[in-house]
Structure formats: structure tokens, C-alpha cells
Design an enzyme around this catalytic site. Structure first.
Site, PDB file in Angstrom:
ATOM      1  N   ASP A  55     -47.322  -9.523  36.380  1.00 23.93           N
ATOM      2  CA  ASP A  55     -48.552  -9.941  37.059  1.00 23.93           C
ATOM      3  C   ASP A  55     -49.102 -11.160  36.314  1.00 23.93           C
ATOM      4  OD1 ASP A  55     -50.535  -9.893  38.937  1.00 23.93           O
ATOM      5  OD2 ASP A  55     -51.461  -8.019  38.279  1.00 23.93           O
ATOM      6  N   GLU A  67     -54.569  -1.222  37.996  1.00 23.70           N
ATOM      7  CA  GLU A  67     -53.219  -1.314  38.570  1.00 23.70           C
ATOM      8  C   GLU A  67     -52.204  -0.687  37.605  1.00 23.70           C
ATOM      9  OE1 GLU A  67     -52.771  -5.494  39.344  1.00 23.70           O
ATOM     10  OE2 GLU A  67     -54.462  -5.478  40.733  1.00 23.70           O
ATOM     11  N   HIS A  84     -47.413 -10.710  41.412  1.00 25.93           N
ATOM     12  CA  HIS A  84     -48.699 -11.374  41.637  1.00 25.93           C
ATOM     13  C   HIS A  84     -48.755 -12.115  42.974  1.00 25.93           C
ATOM     14  CE1 HIS A  84     -52.370 -13.621  40.976  1.00 25.93           C
ATOM     15  NE2 HIS A  84     -51.717 -14.736  41.226  1.00 25.93           N
ATOM     16  N   HIS A 140     -59.690  -6.694  38.280  1.00 28.48           N
ATOM     17  CA  HIS A 140     -59.707  -6.334  39.701  1.00 28.48           C
ATOM     18  C   HIS A 140     -58.610  -5.298  39.932  1.00 28.48           C
ATOM     19  CE1 HIS A 140     -56.284  -9.018  39.566  1.00 28.48           C
ATOM     20  NE2 HIS A 140     -55.896  -8.538  40.727  1.00 28.48           N
ATOM     21  N   HIS A 192     -53.915  -6.560  33.676  1.00 27.73           N
ATOM     22  CA  HIS A 192     -55.353  -6.832  33.497  1.00 27.73           C
ATOM     23  C   HIS A 192     -56.156  -5.575  33.761  1.00 27.73           C
ATOM     24  CE1 HIS A 192     -55.367  -6.664  37.838  1.00 27.73           C
ATOM     25  NE2 HIS A 192     -54.264  -7.390  37.787  1.00 27.73           N
ATOM     26  N   GLU A 247     -52.678 -12.395  36.091  1.00 25.59           N
ATOM     27  CA  GLU A 247     -54.036 -12.527  35.539  1.00 25.59           C
ATOM     28  C   GLU A 247     -54.079 -12.266  34.033  1.00 25.59           C
ATOM     29  OE1 GLU A 247     -53.364 -10.947  38.364  1.00 25.59           O
ATOM     30  OE2 GLU A 247     -54.689 -11.729  39.921  1.00 25.59           O
TER      31      GLU A 247
HETATM   32 ZN   LIG Z   1     -52.954  -7.591  39.337  1.00 27.66          ZN
END
Ligand SMILES: [Zn+2]
Length: 277
Positions: free
Chosen positions: A8, A135, A60, A116, A105, A10
Site C-alpha cells: 500500500d 486495513e 493502492h 483511513h 497506515h 500511504e
Molecule cells: Zn490503504
């Protein structure tokens, strides 16, 4: 030994604000190489630790961010989206011994750089069986269903702390320290690559598949930032309204649980208008 890297963006080195992770922006073009550097370091580290195969699954946005041409030649990469298990696609093949979450993240509604859960703004909280879920936590439950341990997590310091909850044994590498949602004290790619490579080498020893224990049922609760998104998401079978901005559903397995979550987020994001969203 086969390792799956769920990558991912972020939580990648140097990434601190939306333009850094938004495909097409000049900032994203620049940050792609730092993201690739993190993933490449993990690939090299896992091979250092004895892996025979490393599959990188892009996780992502459009899932087209990493620079394949800059990855160690031994790696293979699953690029593109619309995959049965989304961020952890590949774990269901049955031959994966360990999973790494690179660039992860913190979850929606919590502190952390670009925190998020799936949707950037519209989801303000997710809970799995009453526990606030990132996540990482959701995907850790998916891979556990296949008896595959999470062996390495990289991201900001908050993402690493979050991982203590869902993968206490995993090696953690903080590539930056959270200051606010859009600010972090960042370490250079050279330094983070060295840290990730060393951790991945060590983490390879933890990549041992086990007999999975059924963990269900799984109740997933989702809170949105607007009432109409909760209403819209109830078109997904099994998803029920539990509050003005909240829905919940229960799945027998995390395979179904994460797929239903994907359906909910897809419907909810389609219900957002440009203004008054
Ligand atoms: Zn993510």
C-alpha cells in the site's frame, strides 16, 4: 518459501499528503520511486532470509503504482485491480508461507499519516467484532483464514503500533514518525531501505504456514461521514442499518467478510456527489 507482499502507498517512505498518493499527480510520480524502494528492499531482504519466491501484490488505489522496472529481478508483481481478495490477493493460492504489509497506515478515524480504511474520507470508523479495525487488522484476519502469518509490517510509527494488536510477532519498520494526518518526520529512502531489508531478512524465519483455526463469525460495523452513504450501502445483501450513519453485517468467514466490505465501500463511494457529497 514463498512470500506475498501486500504493498500500500500511504505508509511508504516520504509520503505525507494526498497528492503523494493520487495517481497522475507530479508528486505521485516522485513518490512512486520511494514506494518502489520500500518494496524492493523487502523483496531483497526476504531473499536474503532464504525465500524462493516473492510475489508483490499492488494494493493502492488503481493498483498501478510500483515501478516494475526498478524491482529486484527475482520478484514477480501482480499489477491492476478487481481481484477476489483485493489487498491480499494471492494468499488463497495455498502456497504462501508468509505475508508482509508494506506501506500500511492507521485506520479511519484514528491518528496517523493519511489514516483511513479503504475510502479516504467517507468512512470514519470500522470495527471488527467490536474492535476498531485498520486495513492491516482486516487483512490479517483474511490471511489467518489461510494459515499464513503476517511477518513484516512497514508504515509510519502509528501503523507499526497498530500492528502490535493484530501481528505481535511480526517485524515492524517505521519509515516515518506521525506528526499529523498530513505531516511526518520522514527518514530518507536509503535509510528506510536498509531497515526494511534487514527486518525482512529476519522476518523470513517467521514465514511458516500453520493449520488455520476458524475464527468466525465476523461482525463488521462501518460508520460513514454522511447519512446517505449508510442508506446506499444497505443495497448489499446482509448489510443492515444500525444507526444514522452506521451499518453492520455478519459473515461466517473473513473471505466473505472482506468481499462484502469491498461491496459496501464500492457502493458508498458511488453514492458520493461532487458537492454536498
Ligand atoms: Zn490503504
Amino acid at each position: 518459501m514463498k512470500i506475498l507482499i501486500s504493498a500500500d502507498m500511504e505508509g511508504a517512505t516520504g509520503v505525507t499528503w494526498p497528492a503523494d498518493v493520487l495517481p497522475g499527480t507530479p508528486q505521485w510520480e516522485r513518490c512512486r520511486s520511494m514506494f518502489t524502494s520500500d518494496v524492493d528492499a523487502a523483496v531483497r531482504g526476504f531473499y536474503d532470509g532464504g525465500a524462493d519466491e516473492v510475489l508483490v501484490n499492488e494494493a493502492h488505489w488503481t493498483m498501478r503504482n510500483l515501478l516494475l522496472e526498478d524491482l529486484d529481478e527475482r520478484a514477480q508483481m501482480l499489477t491492476g485491480r478487481h481481484k477476489a481478495l483485493s489487498m491480499v490477493e494471492g494468499v488463497q493460492y495455498g502456497d504462501v508461507d508468509g505475508v508482509a504489509f508494506v506501506g500500511y497506515h492507521a485506520g479511519a478515524g484514528t491518528e496517523g499519516v493519511l489514516a483511513h480504511t479503504y475510502l479516504a474520507n467517507q468512512i470514519t470508523g470500522v470495527w471488527l467484532n467490536g474492535v476498531r479495525a485498520s486495513e492491516g487488522l482486516l487483512n490479517a484476519h483474511v490471511v489467518a483464514e489461510y494459515g499464513v502469518p503476517v511477518v513484516l509490517v512497514t508504515g509510519d510509527d502509528v501503523a507499526c503500533e497498530d500492528a502490535l494488536g493484530y501481528a505481535p510477532e511480526a517485524l515492524k519498520v517505521a519509515v516515518k514518525d506521525h506528526v499529523s494526518r498530513y505531516a511526518a518526520v520522514c527518514r530518507t529512502p536509503a535509510r528506510t531501505a536498509a531497515g526494511i531489508r534487514a527486518a525482512a531478512k529476519e522476518a523470513a524465519a517467521l514465514a511458516v504456514r500453520y493449520e488455520p483455526v476458524p475464527g468466525g463469525p465476523f461482525t463488521v460495523a462501518v460508520e460513514f461521514d454522511a447519512e446517505h452513504l449508510a442508506a446506499a450501502s444497505t443495497v448489499v445483501p446482509g448489510v443492515e442499518r444500525t444507526g444514522e450513519r452506521k451499518v453492520a453485517y455478519t459473515s461466517g468467514t473473513m473471505y466473505e467478510g472482506i468481499r462484502t466490505f469491498k461491496a459496501v465501500t464500492t457502493i458508498a463511494s458511488a453514492a458520493v456527489e461532487e458537492t454536498y457529497g
